[in-house]
Scaffold this motif. Structure first.
Motif, short mmCIF file in Angstrom:
data_model
loop_
_atom_site.label_atom_id
_atom_site.label_comp_id
_atom_site.label_asym_id
_atom_site.label_seq_id
_atom_site.Cartn_x
_atom_site.Cartn_y
_atom_site.Cartn_z
N UNK A 1 42.48 37.09 52.17
CA UNK A 1 43.93 37.05 52.34
C UNK A 1 44.59 36.09 51.39
N UNK A 2 43.95 34.93 51.18
CA UNK A 2 44.51 33.93 50.26
C UNK A 2 44.50 34.46 48.84
N UNK A 3 43.40 35.13 48.46
CA UNK A 3 43.32 35.69 47.11
C UNK A 3 44.42 36.71 46.89
N UNK A 4 44.71 37.54 47.91
CA UNK A 4 45.78 38.53 47.79
C UNK A 4 47.12 37.84 47.59
N UNK A 5 47.34 36.72 48.28
CA UNK A 5 48.58 35.98 48.12
C UNK A 5 48.73 35.44 46.70
N UNK A 6 47.64 35.04 46.11
CA UNK A 6 47.68 34.50 44.75
C UNK A 6 47.79 35.62 43.70
N UNK A 7 47.68 36.88 44.11
CA UNK A 7 47.76 38.03 43.22
C UNK A 7 46.62 38.04 42.21
N UNK A 8 45.60 37.27 42.55
CA UNK A 8 44.37 37.24 41.73
C UNK A 8 44.69 37.00 40.26
N UNK A 9 45.39 35.89 39.98
CA UNK A 9 45.76 35.56 38.61
C UNK A 9 44.52 35.32 37.74
N UNK A 10 43.45 34.84 38.35
CA UNK A 10 42.25 34.56 37.56
C UNK A 10 41.71 35.83 36.92
N UNK A 11 41.71 36.94 37.68
CA UNK A 11 41.22 38.20 37.13
C UNK A 11 42.15 38.71 36.03
N UNK A 12 43.46 38.58 36.24
CA UNK A 12 44.42 39.04 35.23
C UNK A 12 44.28 38.22 33.96
N UNK B 1 43.32 28.99 26.01
CA UNK B 1 43.46 29.83 27.21
C UNK B 1 42.21 29.77 28.09
N UNK B 2 41.03 29.73 27.48
CA UNK B 2 39.80 29.64 28.28
C UNK B 2 39.76 28.32 29.04
N UNK B 3 40.20 27.24 28.40
CA UNK B 3 40.24 25.94 29.08
C UNK B 3 41.25 25.97 30.22
N UNK B 4 42.43 26.52 29.96
CA UNK B 4 43.45 26.61 31.01
C UNK B 4 42.97 27.48 32.17
N UNK B 5 42.29 28.58 31.85
CA UNK B 5 41.79 29.46 32.91
C UNK B 5 40.82 28.72 33.81
N UNK B 6 39.92 27.94 33.21
CA UNK B 6 38.96 27.18 34.02
C UNK B 6 39.66 26.15 34.88
N UNK B 7 40.65 25.45 34.32
CA UNK B 7 41.37 24.41 35.07
C UNK B 7 42.18 25.05 36.20
N UNK B 8 42.93 26.12 35.88
CA UNK B 8 43.75 26.77 36.89
C UNK B 8 42.89 27.39 38.00
N UNK B 9 41.75 27.94 37.61
CA UNK B 9 40.86 28.54 38.62
C UNK B 9 40.34 27.46 39.57
#
Length: 229
Positions: free
Chosen positions: A17-28, A131-139
């Motif tokens: 449910x939490x992942x759905x709320x986040x709209x799965x930005x990590x996958x995008x 972007x790879x660094x930001x993705x890791x930090x944001x994830x």
């Protein structure tokens, strides 16, 4: 096992449910980075083709320069003997020089395009790293929020659920230990020695009590005649 399965299902439902709320930005974001990597690969392929073209143009320029020099030497050589042939040699020399200018123009354009590709490739590489660094930090930040949200889920708190499972397990073990009968010693030979040892210990204790009481009795006997006087 059934309790652990229920706990797994509960935690998974919460996190989904939490992942759905986040709209799965990590996958995008992962898809965007993948597209950028594909762009980088295509740029490298095109750059390699440009490099081959530059090599071909440089070879053609060298061949045309040799050809022009050859016709120039022939024109000078045959001029006195046959001026028409000399003029034909000059004509071919000029044609080789004109072709050389055209190839040189193409080479220059290819070199400029190659330099632009080199700049684009460096920019893509920098963007990928950023972007790879930001993705890791944001994830990592998103996962922390998901975990905190799961832990603050009230009665469905996975930590509390796990603690309750282990508490019930401990209670079941303790109850089984209390209701289990003590093992019965069925060794008569060992029992006979134990009985004798217990009897001996009691006799020794009785002797000690008697020894302590004897001096007091003697004192009492000696003091009785003095009291009569």
């Amino acid at each position: 096992m059934h309790s652990l399965k229920r706990l797994f299902i509960t935690v998974k439902t919460q996190l989904d449910g939490i992942v759905d709320d986040f709209e799965n930005h990590e996958a995008v974001a992962g898809v965007a980075i993948k597209d950028l990597e594909t762009w980088r690969s295509n740029t490298r392929i095109h750059q390699h083709r440009l490099q081959k073209m530059m090599g071909q143009f440089e070879s053609q320029l060298a061949e045309l320069a040799d050809e022009a020099a050859t016709w120039s030497a022939r024109a000078v050589k045959v001029r006195e003997a046959d001026e028409q042939k000399a003029l034909e040699c000059v004509k071919r020399m000029v044609r080789a020089q004109q072709q050389s200018k055209l190839v040189a123009t193409q080479l220059q354009a290819t070199q400029q395009q190659y330099a632009k590709m080199e700049s684009d490739l460096a920019n893509i590489q920098n963007q990928l790293h950023t972007l790879s660094t930001q993705k890791a930090v944001f994830a990592a930040r998103q996962n922390r929020i998901q975990l905190q949200s799961g832990l603050k889920g009230g009665r469905d708190n996975p930590v509390e659920q796990a603690q309750k499972i282990f508490s019930r397990w401990e209670e079941a073990i303790a109850g089984a230990e209390l209701t289990s009968p003590e093992p019965i010693n069925t060794d008569p030979f060992a029992d006979s020695f134990a009985q004798e040892e217990d009897a001996l210990a009691l006799k020794i204790l009785l002797d000690e009590l008697t020894a302590k009481a004897s001096p007091a009795k003697n004192v009492a006997v000696k003091t009785d005649p003095e009291q009569e006087n």
